[in-house]
Write a protein that holds these residues in place. Structure first.
Motif, PDB file in Angstrom:
ATOM      1  N   ARG A 191     -10.323   6.252  52.782  1.00  0.00           N
ATOM      2  CA  ARG A 191     -11.057   6.036  51.535  1.00  0.00           C
ATOM      3  C   ARG A 191     -10.592   7.054  50.482  1.00  0.00           C
ATOM      4  NH1 ARG A 191     -12.656   7.897  47.150  1.00  0.00           N
ATOM      5  NH2 ARG A 191     -14.183   9.454  47.617  1.00  0.00           N
ATOM      6  N   GLU A 192     -10.556   8.319  50.846  1.00  0.00           N
ATOM      7  CA  GLU A 192     -10.150   9.336  49.883  1.00  0.00           C
ATOM      8  C   GLU A 192      -8.672   9.195  49.517  1.00  0.00           C
ATOM      9  OE1 GLU A 192     -11.440  13.360  50.723  1.00  0.00           O
ATOM     10  OE2 GLU A 192     -13.251  12.633  51.706  1.00  0.00           O
ATOM     11  N   GLY A 226      -8.258   6.940  46.776  1.00  0.00           N
ATOM     12  CA  GLY A 226      -8.884   7.345  45.529  1.00  0.00           C
ATOM     13  C   GLY A 226     -10.040   6.446  45.117  1.00  0.00           C
ATOM     14  N   GLY A 227     -10.179   6.249  43.808  1.00  0.00           N
ATOM     15  CA  GLY A 227     -11.271   5.421  43.297  1.00  0.00           C
ATOM     16  C   GLY A 227     -11.234   4.017  43.861  1.00  0.00           C
ATOM     17  N   ALA A 228     -10.036   3.488  44.066  1.00  0.00           N
ATOM     18  CA  ALA A 228      -9.914   2.148  44.631  1.00  0.00           C
ATOM     19  C   ALA A 228     -10.548   2.084  46.025  1.00  0.00           C
ATOM     20  CB  ALA A 228      -8.451   1.729  44.700  1.00  0.00           C
ATOM     21  N   PHE A 240     -13.130   3.444  46.940  1.00  0.00           N
ATOM     22  CA  PHE A 240     -14.592   3.447  46.834  1.00  0.00           C
ATOM     23  C   PHE A 240     -15.151   2.067  46.491  1.00  0.00           C
ATOM     24  CE2 PHE A 240     -18.572   5.030  44.551  1.00  0.00           C
ATOM     25  CZ  PHE A 240     -19.190   5.521  45.698  1.00  0.00           C
ATOM     26  N   LEU A 241     -14.274   1.162  46.079  1.00  0.00           N
ATOM     27  CA  LEU A 241     -14.742  -0.181  45.733  1.00  0.00           C
ATOM     28  C   LEU A 241     -14.998  -0.991  47.001  1.00  0.00           C
ATOM     29  CD1 LEU A 241     -12.432  -1.135  42.712  1.00  0.00           C
ATOM     30  CD2 LEU A 241     -14.596   0.129  42.727  1.00  0.00           C
ATOM     31  N   ALA A 242     -16.093  -1.719  46.992  1.00  0.00           N
ATOM     32  CA  ALA A 242     -16.446  -2.529  48.159  1.00  0.00           C
ATOM     33  C   ALA A 242     -15.332  -3.525  48.477  1.00  0.00           C
ATOM     34  CB  ALA A 242     -17.766  -3.251  47.911  1.00  0.00           C
ATOM     35  N   VAL A 268     -15.356   1.567  52.468  1.00  0.00           N
ATOM     36  CA  VAL A 268     -16.703   2.137  52.393  1.00  0.00           C
ATOM     37  C   VAL A 268     -17.708   1.328  53.208  1.00  0.00           C
ATOM     38  CG1 VAL A 268     -16.492   3.476  50.286  1.00  0.00           C
ATOM     39  CG2 VAL A 268     -16.934   1.022  50.120  1.00  0.00           C
TER      40      VAL A 268
END
Lengths: 729, 729
Positions: free
Chosen positions: B443-444, B447-449, B451-453, B458
């Motif tokens: 997940r990290e 990046g931000g991507a 964090f998207l369902a 996530v």
């Protein structure tokens, strides 16, 4: 030696080495006693004894720090049910609720502290962040959504704009009449802001900037307020005029028609949809096709374009200009640091409270046996996290103080600003990761109950997950810190040859030795000590801890610097390759530096100097003993974590190294009886924790079960256990 | 030395020691070449060269293991959209969807494999689990909900009941006509099943059992199917007859009126509500007040009550009886182990694919520069996780094979059953934690991507979170493993005095030394080797790795056993205190044991013996080289993780220890070019990963951006960058 500190731990030690350690410790804690009381409130009979205890009220105030009143006011606000998250709402409902809460914040007047007095604000930068980061306990979505509106969108107008922008745009931003997005990040470039693809080209004919998104990767992405609420945005784009690209600048760009909520011509976008957390925020994507804004919409504090298209800037170097602009937005990192600390405090308040009530695997169900927190493993899982939370809390107070000094103008030289940025880049990664680890450990430590939404831990963890990569990916930030460390290092040795560099580390360590003995020679003398206890006695000395931690940072930086030295003679590509071959070391050096900063902050706090505002006065000796244990657990926990490094580099003898682990375990056991007080001092009540398992319900259930068996046994109605068959041997 | 293995890593090494290591490695990999090809498919020019490559198709088949066909069939099922999770559904909708999916499973006939042929099943225990654990890729809620119905509720009837129960209850359970709960856990006692408070008291007059919940802590809790769907339950309760408590037994208890869905008289409960994940399952609480069931509803395989109330059991010892009953339910742990491995595979497939496409911080936006996975840090974050996933996958195959042997009756002695339970208790903690860590790192790393369902990571992490504490809290399971290790140890030394015990470890290490040299003497000779490369050469030897890992387990167990030895002479309370003082060490020893088991499984797999079913035939040499690197990365990664222990205990010289970290980093770089193939071999296609960022979309975006700049530059329309000001020195 005599026992001079009351040890409230019940587990007897059978390990002689550890026993000696304890005596050794106790002696150092023999300080003049000032009305210390033991846990029952009874005065100790020995007049020279310092009783380890926690003055919860005093410590609570100490932790609140310089902006105590603002924090308390913000906590009153977050205690109001209408400000709090409702678990299980749909994304649409959650978004609506959070937007409504933003309006309540406006009514409360709490969100304008950082804005200029001319616009009805208070010019209070530190207080603004302190109050803002407390919002995380109500709902992280509320914290971040208000951060987007006033901390990013509004702050960009404030810090990157000039008087015209303040007068024209700030009032509607402050009142939430114009919700706005902070359109910096693009799909194709996360943390690499300099490489964004969006362009703003000046049209000399119409005196307008024309914004364009040249390809899909240049869509703005992950922007709060973009999917639904945003009527405007501060858009970061490459400023082009007279066919020259002057780099990234910020523009005020209307997005939607306030009447219809529809995108204005040339603007498009889409919803980022469901996320792992923070679903009260409408993150989304934006793109621009020939979108025209007046020349005046360039936020022109650090770069301007005249009517004829001539570019000018008060900062000559494009690189420095870019970092100066970005530097004004450091408050995002500062506030994530503080919010993460707050979340870790909530997590530990829940887990320690539950661990102090919950019984498990007790031999008989009618006995008053151990609670979870009496288990060594449970202590190992939670006490170091408690120590780190204190360290992170005191470190954040220093960061916030520094931030306030820079932004208030009290101390805002270039060096101050750079120090602030480095400090923020160092602390934010550690505290955001720490919050996630603490929430997860707390969740697991609470078992199945920890997985229920009603106990908060899973929701907070889900929301805070993204803190590790937004406002700068944690690893990218650590790399920034490392570059600063390396550049400081090379500046001092710009003309030095390799031999000088190699010697530097040793000398540096010696220079820092407070008692005049360099650490290396200290380590070499270890073998002479002959006793584990004596070794630990040395390690408890804060100067020894400081030397160990400092020496590690400096050695690592020096080592890496030496390895990177050939880079100046290499091609750009070869230099990048060389850097890449040492990237892991580089980032590890930065992490070590950040850990040292936390340790220093904790140590200053133990010395009564947490906020540099005199709030540390009046610490009683018992509290100081407990805080010292916590600081030692934090400091020696770091040494333990990096033990292989200390051994490999000859900084610790195997004997002394062995003692470190034994001693941190012992410290965890020693802190354990104070754990409840230590989380109580965080000051978060039931309205903030809002966890069913941290309400005393478990204690009530345990008591009921125990009474049931006791009564049944007394009444003779408890069935006898089946007799065990005779053992055949 | 000559280079005999093609190194496809591009980054040049400037570290001589590492270079030598590489040469050193290469020599050992000089094995007869069997048609190896390099990445481009071209045959190497040197006939004696083994080209490191991955035969994806062969390796994929190898990973599928013994129950390959079942797994493939299950993956076909999970590729069907109607079996998959829809992100963002409300809890109510998600529950309804998953219940509907269970009906599809029944139609598919896939869920009955483990049931007896008489009831229409296939008596296929291993295959059943293999198929079941694959469901996690569709939706972990589906996996766990079907696990509750057929793996817990149904399996309890099957394994704890007898013919009457099979005939009476199984058909409706198998067809889902009667959804049911597995009512073991209570609010007051999570993993401590022996201490549950619910009672089932035999009423001799009516020939019924009367179930009662004596206090709130004895409410059954966290039960899937309890909040909504469950019409019946297998309820675990203290069996009381003739005023004697015979311990925990299981009872078949109707819960709800099928017509109305209302609780039957005497039964109450509540919904556990929203959870951190798995919200497609209706977990809930149950309590019983004078609930009567016929005597025949006691699942009486291991304990029975005659009409007159006389208790009888084929197992005399209550303790052994209890553990035998619980042992029949080991499949829950087995399947969580396998599902966790599957989830880690999905996570790495997504993160490696994205890391192989995503560019970041490239010097110029129109260049074909490094992708994320070329960065050393990115390799450090993902390659060891890839190695561990392979280790966990091969270890799971062994566990599943063992499970199948026991449950099919092929090898089901008491010892076999105990070994199975210990193996499951050892592997399940490691794999469930590994899945969480891998999902988080992935997940990290995205990046931000990430964090998207829409990118899955996530959601999977949220669902799998609870795997760490259900079906036995991971720490509790490791403690069980440790107790087994300690009892094995003490059995061998029941009469030995302390001196013998102390010597045991050394001898044991010597006994195990495959080449006849004890590890300790090996370590002592290290100083003579004189070169880092030579040290690493030794460490690459699987026997050396085995010795290091084995020695650590045995030393830790021996040390703890010696410390616990006085316990036999102490009171129960004092013995428990003594145990508690070493709890952290005890659990660490168990973890070391479990890591060794994974390593052994991986090593057997490298030797072509993964499933003991001949599926490893035909491994080509290139694939073996890559798998060997992965195994070495896993094994030496463990040594690196515990490096301080090896140094403190004199098992590694500082020189050799230093080489370990350098070498694992080197291995990560060496594996990196094979990473995409290695995740491809996991065999999960787009229908299983279902992550927008793992579809090639990023690559398309990158290409579009690059083309844009290239075209603009060619056309002369790209604005020139602002000139840097002259440097003033």
């Amino acid at each position: 030696m005599t026992h001079t500190v009351e040890n409230t731990t019940t587990a007897p030690s059978t390990d002689e080495a550890v026993e000696v350690i304890e005596n050794d410790l106790d002696e150092s804690a023999r300080v003049p006693r000032k009305g210390g009381r033991d846990k029952s409130g009874a005065k100790s009979e020995r007049s020279d004894v310092v009783v380890a205890r926690t003055d919860v009220e005093w410590l609570g105030r100490y932790l609140l720090g310089t902006w105590a009143d603002v924090r308390l006011a913000s906590r009153e606000l977050t205690a109001r049910p209408e400000m709090q998250r409702i678990e299980g709402q749909t994304m649409a409902d959650h978004r609506e609720r959070v937007f409504g809460q933003l309006k309540l914040l406006v009514e409360d007047g709490a969100v304008h502290r950082a804005f200029p007095k001319e616009q009805g604000g208070e010019d209070d930068h530190g207080g603004n962040i302190a109050g803002f980061e407390e919002l995380v306990t109500a709902d992280p979505s509320l914290q971040i959504k208000s951060g987007v509106q006033w901390g990013l969108f509004g702050a960009a107008v404030l810090h990157l704009g000039t008087a015209y922008h303040h007068e024209t745009f700030l009032p509607a931003i402050m009142s939430l009449e114009v919700p706005g997005a902070f359109a910096m990040t693009e799909t194709g470039h996360g943390s690499d802001v300099a490489a964004i693809g969006t362009t703003a080209t000046y049209d000399e004919a119409s005196h307008e900037f024309v914004l364009d998104t040249p390809f899909r990767g240049a869509w703005k992405d992950y922007l709060g307020n973009a999917a639904k609420d945003g009527l405007a945005a501060v858009v970061f784009a490459q400023l082009v005029t007279k066919n020259v690209n002057h780099g990234v600048h910020a523009f005020y760009v209307p997005l939607r028609d306030p009447a219809t909520g529809e995108f204005l011509p040339g603007i498009g976008g889409e919803d980022d949809g469901l996320k792992g957390g923070l679903n009260g925020i409408d993150n989304g994507r934006l793109h621009f096709t020939g979108v025209r804004v007046p020349r005046a919409n360039l936020l022109n504090r650090y770069g301007d374009v005249a009517e004829d298209g001539t570019y000018s800037s008060p900062i000559e170097s494009p690189g420095r200009r870019f970092f100066t602009m970005l530097g004004t937005l450091v408050q995002g990192r500062v506030s994530l640091d503080g919010a993460s600390v707050a979340a870790a405090k909530i997590a530990l308040t829940i887990a320690v409270t539950y661990g102090n009530e919950r019984r498990q695997f007790t031999a008989g169900s009618d006995t008053d046996e151990e609670v979870l927190l009496d288990y060594q493993l449970h202590q190992k899982r939670l006490m170091p996290k408690l120590a780190t939370t204190y360290a992170a809390s005191f470190a954040h107070e220093q960061l916030l103080t520094k931030f306030d000094q820079v932004f208030s103008g009290a101390a805002d030289t270039d060096d101050d600003r750079q120090d602030l940025e480095t400090l923020a880049a160092a602390l934010k990664p550690l505290s955001t990761w720490h919050a996630l680890e603490t929430l997860q450990e707390a969740r697991e430590a609470c078992g199945g109950a920890g997985f229920l939404a009603e106990n908060r831990l899973v929701g907070l963890r889900a929301d805070l997950d993204i803190y590790a990569t937004f406002e700068g990916d944690n690893h990218v930030l650590l790399q920034l810190v490392a570059k600063r460390l390396l550049s400081d290092y090379s500046r001092r040795f710009a003309k030095a040859d390799f031999g000088v560099l190699a010697r530097y580390v040793v000398e540096q360590a010696s220079d820092r030795a407070v008692h005049g003995s360099g650490l290396r020679s200290l380590a070499q003398r270890v073998a002479d000590f002959g006793s584990t206890a004596r070794s630990v006695g040395q390690l408890r000395d804060p100067d020894a801890q400081r030397q160990l931690l400092t020496d590690r940072v400096e050695t690592m930086v020096g080592d890496v610097a030496a390895k990177l030295r050939p880079a100046s003679k290499l091609s750009q590509k070869a230099a990048a390759d060389l850097f890449n071959q040492h990237q892991v070391e580089i980032i590890e050096a930065a992490r070590a530096h950040a850990e040292l900063l936390q340790w220093e902050a904790f140590t200053q706090a133990v010395e009564g100097d947490a906020g540099a505002h005199g709030v540390g006065a009046g610490m009683d000796d018992g509290t100081r003993v407990v805080l010292t244990w916590l600081r030692d657990l934090f400091g020696l926990g770091l040494v333990e974590k990096h033990l292989a490094w200390y051994l490999l580099n000859g900084r610790l003898s195997p004997q002394r190294a062995q003692a470190v682990g034994q001693y941190t375990q012992r410290l965890s056991a020693r802190i354990r009886p104070h754990a409840q007080d230590l989380v109580k001092a965080f000051g978060y009540g039931p309205a903030h924790t809002r966890a069913a398992i941290a309400t005393g319900a478990e204690k009530t259930r345990q008591a009921e079960a125990r009474d049931h068996y006791r009564d049944a046994r007394a009444a003779g109605t408890l069935p006898a256990p089946e007799k065990k068959p005779k053992v055949r041997r």
